[in-house]
Scaffold this motif. Structure first.
Motif, PDB file in Angstrom:
ATOM      1  N   LEU A 132      21.453 -17.324  23.003  1.00 55.67           N
ATOM      2  CA  LEU A 132      22.593 -18.609  22.978  1.00 55.67           C
ATOM      3  C   LEU A 132      22.057 -19.679  24.025  1.00 55.67           C
ATOM      4  O   LEU A 132      21.702 -19.121  25.091  1.00 55.67           O
ATOM      5  CB  LEU A 132      23.771 -18.117  23.157  1.00 55.67           C
ATOM      6  N   LEU A 133      22.351 -20.991  23.837  1.00 61.61           N
ATOM      7  CA  LEU A 133      22.125 -21.978  24.854  1.00 61.61           C
ATOM      8  C   LEU A 133      23.330 -22.969  24.604  1.00 61.61           C
ATOM      9  O   LEU A 133      23.661 -23.258  23.655  1.00 61.61           O
ATOM     10  CB  LEU A 133      20.759 -22.610  24.376  1.00 61.61           C
ATOM     11  N   VAL A 134      23.896 -23.102  25.854  1.00 60.72           N
ATOM     12  CA  VAL A 134      24.866 -24.036  25.653  1.00 60.72           C
ATOM     13  C   VAL A 134      24.616 -25.444  26.658  1.00 60.72           C
ATOM     14  O   VAL A 134      23.800 -25.194  27.505  1.00 60.72           O
ATOM     15  CB  VAL A 134      26.170 -23.416  26.282  1.00 60.72           C
ATOM     16  N   CYS A 135      24.656 -26.380  25.988  1.00 60.72           N
ATOM     17  CA  CYS A 135      24.230 -27.857  26.580  1.00 60.72           C
ATOM     18  C   CYS A 135      25.579 -28.205  27.486  1.00 60.72           C
ATOM     19  O   CYS A 135      26.632 -28.333  26.981  1.00 60.72           O
ATOM     20  CB  CYS A 135      23.822 -28.956  25.735  1.00 60.72           C
ATOM     21  N   ILE A 136      25.203 -28.503  28.736  1.00 63.58           N
ATOM     22  CA  ILE A 136      26.291 -28.926  29.845  1.00 63.58           C
ATOM     23  C   ILE A 136      25.875 -30.114  30.334  1.00 63.58           C
ATOM     24  O   ILE A 136      24.775 -30.583  30.420  1.00 63.58           O
ATOM     25  CB  ILE A 136      26.448 -27.826  30.709  1.00 63.58           C
ATOM     26  N   ALA A 142      30.346 -10.902  22.663  1.00 58.33           N
ATOM     27  CA  ALA A 142      30.574 -10.276  21.294  1.00 58.33           C
ATOM     28  C   ALA A 142      29.407  -9.721  20.676  1.00 58.33           C
ATOM     29  O   ALA A 142      29.429  -8.694  19.975  1.00 58.33           O
ATOM     30  CB  ALA A 142      31.310 -11.617  20.364  1.00 58.33           C
ATOM     31  N   PHE A 143      28.329 -10.660  20.837  1.00 52.43           N
ATOM     32  CA  PHE A 143      26.840 -10.282  20.020  1.00 52.43           C
ATOM     33  C   PHE A 143      26.111  -9.455  21.073  1.00 52.43           C
ATOM     34  O   PHE A 143      25.025  -9.100  20.804  1.00 52.43           O
ATOM     35  CB  PHE A 143      26.315 -11.718  19.793  1.00 52.43           C
ATOM     36  N   HIS A 144      26.550  -9.234  22.269  1.00 50.64           N
ATOM     37  CA  HIS A 144      25.687  -8.518  23.403  1.00 50.64           C
ATOM     38  C   HIS A 144      24.350  -9.121  23.452  1.00 50.64           C
ATOM     39  O   HIS A 144      23.421  -8.580  23.534  1.00 50.64           O
ATOM     40  CB  HIS A 144      25.513  -6.861  23.176  1.00 50.64           C
ATOM     41  N   ALA A 145      24.632 -10.495  23.751  1.00 47.02           N
ATOM     42  CA  ALA A 145      23.123 -11.424  23.536  1.00 47.02           C
ATOM     43  C   ALA A 145      23.194 -12.103  25.038  1.00 47.02           C
ATOM     44  O   ALA A 145      24.107 -12.276  25.716  1.00 47.02           O
ATOM     45  CB  ALA A 145      23.440 -12.265  22.435  1.00 47.02           C
ATOM     46  N   HIS A 146      21.759 -12.474  25.543  1.00 51.82           N
ATOM     47  CA  HIS A 146      21.460 -13.252  26.387  1.00 51.82           C
ATOM     48  C   HIS A 146      21.675 -14.713  26.261  1.00 51.82           C
ATOM     49  O   HIS A 146      21.688 -15.172  25.204  1.00 51.82           O
ATOM     50  CB  HIS A 146      20.000 -13.198  26.733  1.00 51.82           C
ATOM     51  N   TRP A 147      22.217 -15.531  27.254  1.00 55.80           N
ATOM     52  CA  TRP A 147      22.804 -16.650  26.953  1.00 55.80           C
ATOM     53  C   TRP A 147      22.284 -17.501  28.214  1.00 55.80           C
ATOM     54  O   TRP A 147      22.216 -17.069  29.196  1.00 55.80           O
ATOM     55  CB  TRP A 147      24.187 -16.980  26.625  1.00 55.80           C
ATOM     56  N   ALA A 148      21.980 -18.861  27.951  1.00 53.48           N
ATOM     57  CA  ALA A 148      21.388 -19.594  28.884  1.00 53.48           C
ATOM     58  C   ALA A 148      22.464 -21.083  28.945  1.00 53.48           C
ATOM     59  O   ALA A 148      22.837 -21.400  27.938  1.00 53.48           O
ATOM     60  CB  ALA A 148      19.967 -20.021  29.077  1.00 53.48           C
ATOM     61  N   ALA A 149      22.447 -21.742  30.183  1.00 55.25           N
ATOM     62  CA  ALA A 149      23.170 -23.140  30.314  1.00 55.25           C
ATOM     63  C   ALA A 149      22.144 -24.141  30.724  1.00 55.25           C
ATOM     64  O   ALA A 149      21.613 -23.845  31.602  1.00 55.25           O
ATOM     65  CB  ALA A 149      24.325 -22.997  31.122  1.00 55.25           C
ATOM     66  N   LEU A 150      22.117 -25.267  29.883  1.00 59.76           N
ATOM     67  CA  LEU A 150      20.785 -26.258  29.920  1.00 59.76           C
ATOM     68  C   LEU A 150      21.543 -27.430  30.470  1.00 59.76           C
ATOM     69  O   LEU A 150      22.544 -28.050  29.687  1.00 59.76           O
ATOM     70  CB  LEU A 150      20.147 -26.289  28.661  1.00 59.76           C
ATOM     71  N   TYR A 151      21.070 -27.967  31.362  1.00 66.57           N
ATOM     72  CA  TYR A 151      21.534 -29.393  32.147  1.00 66.57           C
ATOM     73  C   TYR A 151      20.303 -30.322  32.021  1.00 66.57           C
ATOM     74  O   TYR A 151      19.101 -30.106  32.560  1.00 66.57           O
ATOM     75  CB  TYR A 151      22.012 -29.423  33.273  1.00 66.57           C
ATOM     76  N   VAL A 152      20.272 -31.532  31.207  1.00 60.95           N
ATOM     77  CA  VAL A 152      19.058 -32.356  31.114  1.00 60.95           C
ATOM     78  C   VAL A 152      19.414 -33.574  32.033  1.00 60.95           C
ATOM     79  O   VAL A 152      20.176 -34.291  31.714  1.00 60.95           O
ATOM     80  CB  VAL A 152      18.832 -32.805  29.630  1.00 60.95           C
ATOM     81  N   GLU A 153      18.595 -33.923  33.075  1.00 56.46           N
ATOM     82  CA  GLU A 153      18.617 -35.031  33.862  1.00 56.46           C
ATOM     83  C   GLU A 153      17.986 -36.085  32.934  1.00 56.46           C
ATOM     84  O   GLU A 153      16.713 -35.810  32.692  1.00 56.46           O
ATOM     85  CB  GLU A 153      18.059 -34.806  35.309  1.00 56.46           C
ATOM     86  N   SER A 154      18.612 -37.202  32.924  1.00 52.85           N
ATOM     87  CA  SER A 154      18.091 -38.350  32.219  1.00 52.85           C
ATOM     88  C   SER A 154      18.202 -39.704  33.194  1.00 52.85           C
ATOM     89  O   SER A 154      19.025 -39.713  34.132  1.00 52.85           O
ATOM     90  CB  SER A 154      18.454 -38.741  30.920  1.00 52.85           C
ATOM     91  N   ILE A 155      17.816 -40.786  32.669  1.00 53.58           N
ATOM     92  CA  ILE A 155      18.079 -41.993  33.260  1.00 53.58           C
ATOM     93  C   ILE A 155      19.577 -42.404  33.329  1.00 53.58           C
ATOM     94  O   ILE A 155      20.196 -42.863  34.199  1.00 53.58           O
ATOM     95  CB  ILE A 155      17.560 -43.291  32.395  1.00 53.58           C
ATOM     96  N   GLU A 156      20.606 -41.820  32.316  1.00 52.44           N
ATOM     97  CA  GLU A 156      21.960 -41.958  32.573  1.00 52.44           C
ATOM     98  C   GLU A 156      22.543 -41.433  33.749  1.00 52.44           C
ATOM     99  O   GLU A 156      23.530 -41.606  34.172  1.00 52.44           O
ATOM    100  CB  GLU A 156      22.511 -41.552  31.151  1.00 52.44           C
ATOM    101  N   SER A 157      21.945 -40.119  34.235  1.00 57.71           N
ATOM    102  CA  SER A 157      22.534 -39.419  35.203  1.00 57.71           C
ATOM    103  C   SER A 157      21.536 -39.579  36.584  1.00 57.71           C
ATOM    104  O   SER A 157      21.856 -38.936  37.464  1.00 57.71           O
ATOM    105  CB  SER A 157      22.263 -37.775  34.892  1.00 57.71           C
ATOM    106  N   GLU A 158      21.056 -40.404  36.655  1.00 63.53           N
ATOM    107  CA  GLU A 158      20.299 -41.105  37.827  1.00 63.53           C
ATOM    108  C   GLU A 158      21.115 -41.234  38.950  1.00 63.53           C
ATOM    109  O   GLU A 158      21.027 -41.040  40.279  1.00 63.53           O
ATOM    110  CB  GLU A 158      19.075 -41.982  37.639  1.00 63.53           C
TER     111      GLU A 158
END
Length: 897
Positions: A252-256, A275-291
């Motif tokens: 799983l991947l969650v966009c934060i 619940a799925f016993h799965a690996h998961w990651a949290a992804l943050y994308v830096e863009s011009i809006e977050s400069e």
């Protein structure tokens, strides 16, 4: 001989090392309920009483002062720890005394209310952090917690009860518990307890039953608690069972981001991953809006990343303008099967009227990946407020940029007048203005000047180059459309240029970070020695962040200070080696977690302390001064990347040191074996001679003539003297420090050492000639004089025994650069080729005797080599062209590490 017989058993040493390596952890038992008043504390005290009656070392650490007398009665008879009093805003607060518990170290301790937030002034911000320290110290813990305090269920509880629970416990605490005991009663019975005043006083109970503790809320909370307990039982039952192919591949991947909705998405993903016993990651994308994020956005983003990490996610940060494209590329490369995104109702504006929604674009880019959309709630609507501050960053005013803009527009206008004079059409004049807008966007900061230049360029074109001239009117029907298109093209060009500049800056930052990591890695690979690795690391951290740093390679509890490097404009960095800061470092060594400024543990420290961990072991801890402010999340992330590089370097260095130690120990064992073999051979021959001569005298003394008796007595004396000399050799070897293979060195005059050895040799061999040659100048050499005298005696004795009686033995001393060289020369037959490989080993595989003894195998030369090596010197032997052999050893004139 006894010394070698008493060597420790290798199996016992290995078992001791393994025992020390396996750190004993305490066991955690959680009494779990769905609401206050179900009986968690009562059940915990009942079980504690049972353990106490069975002889367990039970201590009551902290129990909430309940109004229920039947619960407080169970405290009678149990040893209790006095609470710690904290003065906060002139109010005395009672808190759990963690330090006193660690000093007493009971077998089992009771700590109520796991989700409690400690008062300011206590080492840890949360009580569950206190419990973690207790478990790491090997203390068993009983504690209590309600389902509404579970971090991953926080938003679910909020939706049900409409109450935001502030005190939460990370799910990994619940998961690591050895036992979970569910305390359950019917909601009707719980409400009856409320009415009777057994939980709260009547006024509080009435308010509670109207708000949080309603019949419907309690039923739902009970269901959630039962499901949570059932999930744990299911996980335990499936521990040894293989998952199905689909479940094993779930990722799983969650966009934060800085949005408050991200926390809800993170918790939902954590529950799904569990619940799925799965690996998961949290992804943050830096863009011009977050400069240019606001302070509030930075804090919220950091809180979201900390929440994801706390719940077990792998936090990833990427850079890109198109967030959906960046997410899709990462998902393809990482094998993501499910993506979780947040969604709130957005108003249609001119900006996003023709743009595809993020989730729709994500679905189009990843048709085979499941996208889960989590709706936002009404809470956090004021999130749009900070956007004004972000716009101010893009539309800030600068006189320098304003002058650049006006200058370029004037230059474009003058160029356009020149083009019109040459008869070039209006379309080329338009291109000149668009070019000026492009250049203005390139040389100025933000959107403002590009937009203003776009408007001014259209007005200038209308004013100077359309009829009627020098007015803002136009008589040609097509020009309004031309003005609109010209403005649109100028605006788009300006916006694209600003975006490209922002992406370039982000790319440069990433590139710089990558170059730094590569450079650090390259230099660490070429660096040898712990001190050099520490110096290199400290230098990079100070140069990169402009902050003072302290590096602890060992726990400061061992009495050593850390290596401190002070930044140029920072405060006195020596405070990082103070007792308080060392206490924080010691805590990090023990608990393998961050601490200090900017964390929830020991927040009053002057620095942020980070462990350098490899294979579950803390190799070092460094502290970065926070005198200039706390470290942001990006800086901490960068430090973590550097820490991984440093961890590999330290691991490599420690392995190298261990290998060197193993080699030294191997050489010691080899020397011991050689010594024992040589002794077993050498003792046999002289003892047999002494026994035979003495037996002959005792048995046939009356029949032997005086010359024969004198000959036998002389043999006994000679053999005895040989044994005495061998014992002296053995005693000389035992003077070498076994632990470090070093000797105690003092400056000694070489000629005095030689004179001592020659005088002793002449007493043993009065008829032999010994010639000595020493330099005219005084030659002082760092050595253990007694051991070097023994070396010279052995070499002289060896030369005398292997040369004719009428020949002389020479000893020469000279200075050769930074070395003092000693040579012993004889005029004998020399050394045979088959003896050369085993000359200094004291043992010859073919059974022949060693060349340094005429009595047996001999250990004189092997002991000489051992002593010279302990002095960091060299020793060799060779045959002389004129006949005989020369034994040469060299000692350094300067101390060497």
């Amino acid at each position: 001989m006894d010394r070698f017989d008493q060597r420790p058993d290798p199996d016992a040493i290995l078992e001791d090392i393994q025992t020390q390596g396996e750190k004993k952890l305490g066991k955690l038992k959680i009494f779990f309920g769905y609401a206050a008043g179900v009986g968690k504390t009562y059940a915990m005290l009942e079980e504690a009483q049972e353990q106490y009656r069975c002889g367990a070392d039970v201590l009551v650490g902290y129990i909430e002062p309940h109004t229920r007398p039947e619960t407080m009665e169970l405290l009678q008879g149990l040893p209790a720890l006095p609470p710690k009093t904290i003065l906060y805003r002139n109010i005395k607060l009672k808190e759990f005394d963690l330090d006193e518990t660690l000093k007493r170290k009971p077998g089992l301790i009771l700590v109520d209310e796991l989700a409690h937030t400690n008062a300011q002034g206590v080492r840890n911000r949360k009580r569950f952090q206190d419990v973690e320290e207790l478990l790491n110290a090997g203390i068993d813990v009983y504690t209590t917690v309600n389902v509404q305090h579970m971090e991953s269920l926080n938003d679910v509880i909020e939706d049900i009860t409409k109450v935001r629970v502030r005190e939460t416990v990370p799910d990994y605490i619940f998961d690591r518990a050895d036992k979970i005991k569910l305390i359950d009663i019917e909601p009707d019975e719980l409400l009856h307890r409320f009415e009777e005043g057994k939980i709260y006083c009547p006024e509080q109970a009435e308010a509670a039953t109207r708000n949080f503790f309603t019949q419907e809320n309690l039923r739902l909370l009970r269901e959630i608690a039962l499901r949570k307990a059932a999930d744990r039982i299911s996980n335990e039952n499936q521990t040894g069972r293989r998952l199905s192919g689909k479940m094993a591949n779930t990722k799983l991947l969650v966009c934060i981001g800085p949005s408050p909705f991200s926390a809800k998405c993170i918790r939902w993903t954590a529950r799904a991953a569990e619940a799925f016993h799965a690996h998961w990651a949290a992804l943050y994308v830096e863009s011009i809006e977050s400069e240019y994020p606001t302070r509030e956005q930075q804090e919220r983003l950091r809180a979201n990343m900390d929440l994801a990490e706390k719940l077990g996610a792998e936090v990833v940060t990427l850079t890109g303008h198109d967030i959906a494209t960046s997410v899709s590329e990462y998902a393809k490369l990482s094998g993501i099967t499910n993506i979780v995104v947040g969604k709130s109702r957005n108003k249609k504006t001119l900006k996003n009227l023709f743009e595809m929604d993020f989730e729709d674009k994500l679905i189009s880019l990843l048709p085979s990946v499941e996208v889960h959309i989590i709706p936002g709630t009404a809470i956090g609507r004021n999130y749009k407020q900070p956007r004004k501050a972000r716009r101010d960053q893009h539309f800030s005013f600068s006189w320098a940029d304003a002058v650049k803009m006006l200058g370029l527009l004037i230059a474009a206008t003058l160029l356009s007048f020149g083009l019109r004079r040459l008869g070039i059409g209006d379309q080329n004049i338009i291109m000149a203005y668009i070019l000026s807008v492009l250049v203005i966007s390139r040389v100025t900061e933000g959107y403002a000047y590009g937009i203003i230049a776009s408007v001014l360029s259209v007005l200038a074109f209308n004013f100077f180059f359309t009829e009627p001239y020098f007015t803002f009117n136009t008589i040609q029907a097509g020009y309004p459309l031309t003005f609109f298109i010209m403005l649109l093209v100028a605006l788009i060009t300006s916006t694209l240029m600003v975006r490209i500049k922002a992406e370039t800056r982000l790319a440069v930052q990433k590139e710089h970070r990558t170059e730094v990591l590569y450079e650090i890695n390259k230099k660490l690979l070429a660096t040898r020695g712990l001190d050099n690795i520490i110096a290199l690391t400290n230098e990079y951290i100070v140069n990169l962040f402009g902050r003072s740093v302290v590096f602890f390679a060992v726990d400061p509890e061992q009495g050593e200070d850390g290596s401190v490097v002070q930044a140029a404009d920072d405060i006195d960095a020596s405070v990082l080696n103070s007792a308080d800061e060392k206490a924080v470092t010691h805590w990090v060594f023990l608990n393998q977690k961050h601490a200090g400024a900017g964390t929830d543990t020991l927040m009053g420290a002057r620095a942020f302390y980070m462990p350098v961990i490899s294979q579950g072991k803390v190799l070092a801890v460094w502290g970065i001064s926070c005198a200039k402010g706390k470290l942001d999340h990006n800086t901490q992330l960068f430090l973590r990347m550097i820490a991984s590089q440093v961890a590999m370097a330290l691991e490599r260095q420690y392995l190298s040191d261990e290998q060197s130690t193993v080699l030294v120990e191997s050489e010691k064992e080899k020397m011991r074996g050689t010594l024992l073999r040589a002794i077993s051979h050498d003792l046999r021959t002289p003892l047999a001679g002494i026994l035979g001569a003495s037996s002959a005298i005792l048995e046939n003394g009356k029949d032997l003539d005086k010359d024969t008796q004198d000959k036998l007595i002389a043999d006994i004396q000679e053999e005895s003297q040989w044994l005495i000399r061998m014992v002296e050799n053995l005693l000389s070897v035992t003077r070498i420090n076994e632990g470090e293979s070093k000797v105690t060195k003092n400056p000694e005059a070489a000629e005095e050492v030689v004179a001592e050895a020659v005088s002793r040799i002449r007493k043993r061999f009065p008829r032999r000639t010994v010639t000595v040659r020493v330099p005219d100048e005084l030659l002082e050499v760092p050595m253990d004089g007694t051991l070097i005298v023994q070396v010279l005696i052995n070499l002289l004795e060896n030369a005398i025994k292997h040369s004719p009686d009428d020949s002389s033995v020479e000893i020469q001393v000279k200075k050769n650069g930074d070395w003092a060289q000693f040579e012993v020369l004889d005029h004998g037959e020399g050394i045979s080729d088959e003896d050369f490989p085993y000359l200094f080993t004291g043992y010859v595989p073919n059974g022949n005797k060693s060349p340094d003894s005429s009595t047996g195998m001999g250990i004189g030369l092997s002991i000489c080599m051992t002593i010279i090596k302990a002095h960091n010197g060299t020793m060799e032997a060779q045959n002389r062209q004129e006949g005989g052999a020369v034994f040469r050893f060299s000692l350094p004139l300067k101390e060497r590490e």
